[in-house]
Design a protein around this motif. Sequence first.
Motif, mmCIF file in Angstrom:
data_model
loop_
_atom_site.group_PDB
_atom_site.id
_atom_site.type_symbol
_atom_site.label_atom_id
_atom_site.label_comp_id
_atom_site.label_asym_id
_atom_site.label_seq_id
_atom_site.Cartn_x
_atom_site.Cartn_y
_atom_site.Cartn_z
ATOM 1 N N GLY A 38 4.307 69.409 52.981
ATOM 2 C CA GLY A 38 4.217 68.687 53.026
ATOM 3 C C GLY A 38 5.865 67.750 53.345
ATOM 4 O O GLY A 38 6.173 67.329 54.297
ATOM 5 N N THR A 39 6.707 68.266 51.877
ATOM 6 C CA THR A 39 7.706 67.852 51.963
ATOM 7 C C THR A 39 8.204 68.289 53.035
ATOM 8 O O THR A 39 9.631 67.814 54.268
ATOM 9 N N PHE A 40 8.082 69.223 53.820
ATOM 10 C CA PHE A 40 8.554 70.820 55.164
ATOM 11 C C PHE A 40 8.874 69.468 56.202
ATOM 12 O O PHE A 40 9.572 69.323 56.881
ATOM 13 N N GLU A 41 7.276 69.374 55.765
ATOM 14 C CA GLU A 41 6.820 68.486 57.859
ATOM 15 C C GLU A 41 7.927 67.886 57.857
ATOM 16 O O GLU A 41 8.217 67.004 58.864
ATOM 17 N N THR A 42 7.732 66.545 56.715
ATOM 18 C CA THR A 42 7.904 65.328 56.991
ATOM 19 C C THR A 42 9.908 65.208 56.772
ATOM 20 O O THR A 42 10.149 64.222 57.864
ATOM 21 N N THR A 43 10.295 66.046 56.464
ATOM 22 C CA THR A 43 12.263 66.515 56.260
ATOM 23 C C THR A 43 11.978 66.745 58.160
ATOM 24 O O THR A 43 13.215 65.899 58.953
ATOM 25 N N ASN A 44 11.598 67.653 58.495
ATOM 26 C CA ASN A 44 11.400 67.696 60.022
ATOM 27 C C ASN A 44 11.240 66.707 60.809
ATOM 28 O O ASN A 44 12.547 66.729 61.751
ATOM 29 N N ALA A 45 10.021 65.744 60.367
ATOM 30 C CA ALA A 45 10.402 64.700 61.230
ATOM 31 C C ALA A 45 11.522 63.869 61.170
ATOM 32 O O ALA A 45 11.404 63.165 62.455
ATOM 33 N N GLY A 101 18.239 77.739 52.289
ATOM 34 C CA GLY A 101 17.498 78.254 51.821
ATOM 35 C C GLY A 101 17.044 79.741 52.794
ATOM 36 O O GLY A 101 17.053 79.367 53.668
ATOM 37 N N LEU A 102 16.303 80.076 52.670
ATOM 38 C CA LEU A 102 15.411 81.480 53.617
ATOM 39 C C LEU A 102 14.659 80.774 54.701
ATOM 40 O O LEU A 102 14.747 81.358 55.916
ATOM 41 N N ILE A 103 14.157 79.063 54.304
ATOM 42 C CA ILE A 103 13.268 78.754 54.984
ATOM 43 C C ILE A 103 13.567 77.568 55.258
ATOM 44 O O ILE A 103 13.461 77.261 54.508
ATOM 45 N N SER A 104 14.055 77.056 56.527
ATOM 46 C CA SER A 104 14.361 75.824 56.447
ATOM 47 C C SER A 104 13.938 75.374 57.548
ATOM 48 O O SER A 104 13.770 76.071 58.834
ATOM 49 N N VAL A 105 14.502 74.094 58.177
ATOM 50 C CA VAL A 105 13.956 73.449 59.152
ATOM 51 C C VAL A 105 14.738 73.554 60.361
ATOM 52 O O VAL A 105 15.842 74.328 60.333
ATOM 53 N N SER A 106 14.347 73.853 62.173
ATOM 54 C CA SER A 106 15.006 73.625 62.540
ATOM 55 C C SER A 106 15.665 72.987 62.998
ATOM 56 O O SER A 106 15.804 71.631 63.038
ATOM 57 N N LEU A 107 17.414 73.680 63.330
ATOM 58 C CA LEU A 107 18.184 71.895 64.151
ATOM 59 C C LEU A 107 18.638 72.111 65.915
ATOM 60 O O LEU A 107 19.162 71.408 66.017
ATOM 61 N N GLU A 108 17.648 72.587 66.329
ATOM 62 C CA GLU A 108 17.350 72.079 67.686
ATOM 63 C C GLU A 108 17.513 70.744 68.205
ATOM 64 O O GLU A 108 18.009 70.466 69.205
ATOM 65 N N PRO A 109 16.551 70.067 67.790
ATOM 66 C CA PRO A 109 16.543 68.909 68.521
ATOM 67 C C PRO A 109 18.038 68.663 68.065
ATOM 68 O O PRO A 109 18.475 67.206 68.840
ATOM 69 N N MET A 110 18.394 68.492 67.027
ATOM 70 C CA MET A 110 19.866 67.493 67.235
ATOM 71 C C MET A 110 20.942 68.754 67.368
ATOM 72 O O MET A 110 22.349 67.663 67.662
ATOM 73 N N VAL A 111 20.878 70.150 67.812
ATOM 74 C CA VAL A 111 22.326 70.505 68.587
ATOM 75 C C VAL A 111 21.831 69.896 70.224
ATOM 76 O O VAL A 111 22.847 69.645 70.841
ATOM 77 N N HIS A 112 20.324 69.270 70.433
ATOM 78 C CA HIS A 112 20.224 69.380 71.868
ATOM 79 C C HIS A 112 20.917 67.344 72.537
ATOM 80 O O HIS A 112 20.907 66.821 72.934
ATOM 81 N N THR A 113 20.955 66.858 71.033
ATOM 82 C CA THR A 113 21.288 64.943 70.894
ATOM 83 C C THR A 113 22.665 65.770 70.506
ATOM 84 O O THR A 113 23.072 64.745 71.663
ATOM 85 N N LEU A 114 23.298 66.531 70.139
ATOM 86 C CA LEU A 114 24.519 66.508 69.706
ATOM 87 C C LEU A 114 25.370 66.733 71.614
ATOM 88 O O LEU A 114 26.681 66.321 72.061
ATOM 89 N N GLU A 115 24.916 67.371 72.904
ATOM 90 C CA GLU A 115 24.580 68.100 73.701
ATOM 91 C C GLU A 115 25.060 66.536 74.984
ATOM 92 O O GLU A 115 25.349 66.234 75.620
ATOM 93 N N ARG A 116 23.614 65.728 74.453
ATOM 94 C CA ARG A 116 23.617 64.413 75.395
ATOM 95 C C ARG A 116 24.371 63.006 74.716
ATOM 96 O O ARG A 116 24.803 62.555 75.613
ATOM 97 N N LEU A 117 25.395 63.451 73.725
ATOM 98 C CA LEU A 117 26.114 62.069 72.804
ATOM 99 C C LEU A 117 27.273 61.982 74.114
ATOM 100 O O LEU A 117 28.298 63.164 74.465
ATOM 101 N N GLY A 118 27.886 60.819 74.260
ATOM 102 C CA GLY A 118 28.690 60.545 74.643
ATOM 103 C C GLY A 118 28.720 60.823 76.889
ATOM 104 O O GLY A 118 29.368 60.711 77.895
ATOM 105 N N GLN A 119 27.748 61.468 77.129
ATOM 106 C CA GLN A 119 26.914 61.277 78.521
ATOM 107 C C GLN A 119 26.791 60.135 79.490
ATOM 108 O O GLN A 119 27.249 58.822 79.062
#
Length: 253
Positions: A65-72, A235-253
């Motif tokens: 639950g902690t992992f999924e909440t952080t990811n969300a 650690g060994l299991i971590s949330v995906s940063l793909e949404p944040m990377v995608h957001t970074l690419e769109r900033l300033g456009q």
Amino acid sequence: MNHLLLALIVFICLFGSALAGSAVRQRLPSHHLSDDSVAVLKLATGLIATMSALVLGLLVSSAKGTFETTNAQLEGAAAKVVEFDRVLARYGPSAQPIRTQLKHNYAEIVQILASRDESRLALLDSPEAINRSEALQQQVADLSPATGNQRVLKASALQMMDAVFAARWLTVLQANQSIPPVMLVILISWLSIIFGSFGLFAPRNGTIVVVLMLCAGSTAATILLVEELNRPLDGLISVSLEPMVHTLERLGQ
């Protein structure tokens, strides 16, 4: 404590208890292992096994639950940042310096999270990070809207910043949990008793030793899984940063 080291300690405790139980079996008088004695021991061990299974199940569920909440929360904050940037874009050229600073700050946060380094992750809650966030918020507050539409956009931008900052602090706080030490000691004690009983009841041969080793390793891996899910930013299991990377690419456009 390092999670792999903790899992190794759990494995040693459990497998060591199984070997100790097997050694005790060789020295016990035969009447101590009569059918009646074994039946009582199995009932007592079954009670402890039930309690251990319940606790382990609750720990895994809570950690998941902690992992999924952080990811969300990270995904939601990323979406809010994009929306905040678009609000500033609609505000006009006077908000362009804020957009530039926003992209710079966000890129730094993404780099810190991508490092998966606990010492660098602590920078997210440092006084410098707080000051940068408050300075950016102050820049928005200092905007001087000339039209009614700009006043609405400014108010909306301030609300979005409050929501993003709240999600950020909540994520940082939730991403540093672990099993309470007292609970961990009690759980390992219960599991050690169970594995000790395995060694006590089972005949000593190579197959039994290998099976007990695999069971101890699997249980230690469960503890490792709980600890890793409780810390989803490193650690060994971590949330995906793909949404944040995608957001970074769109900033300033």
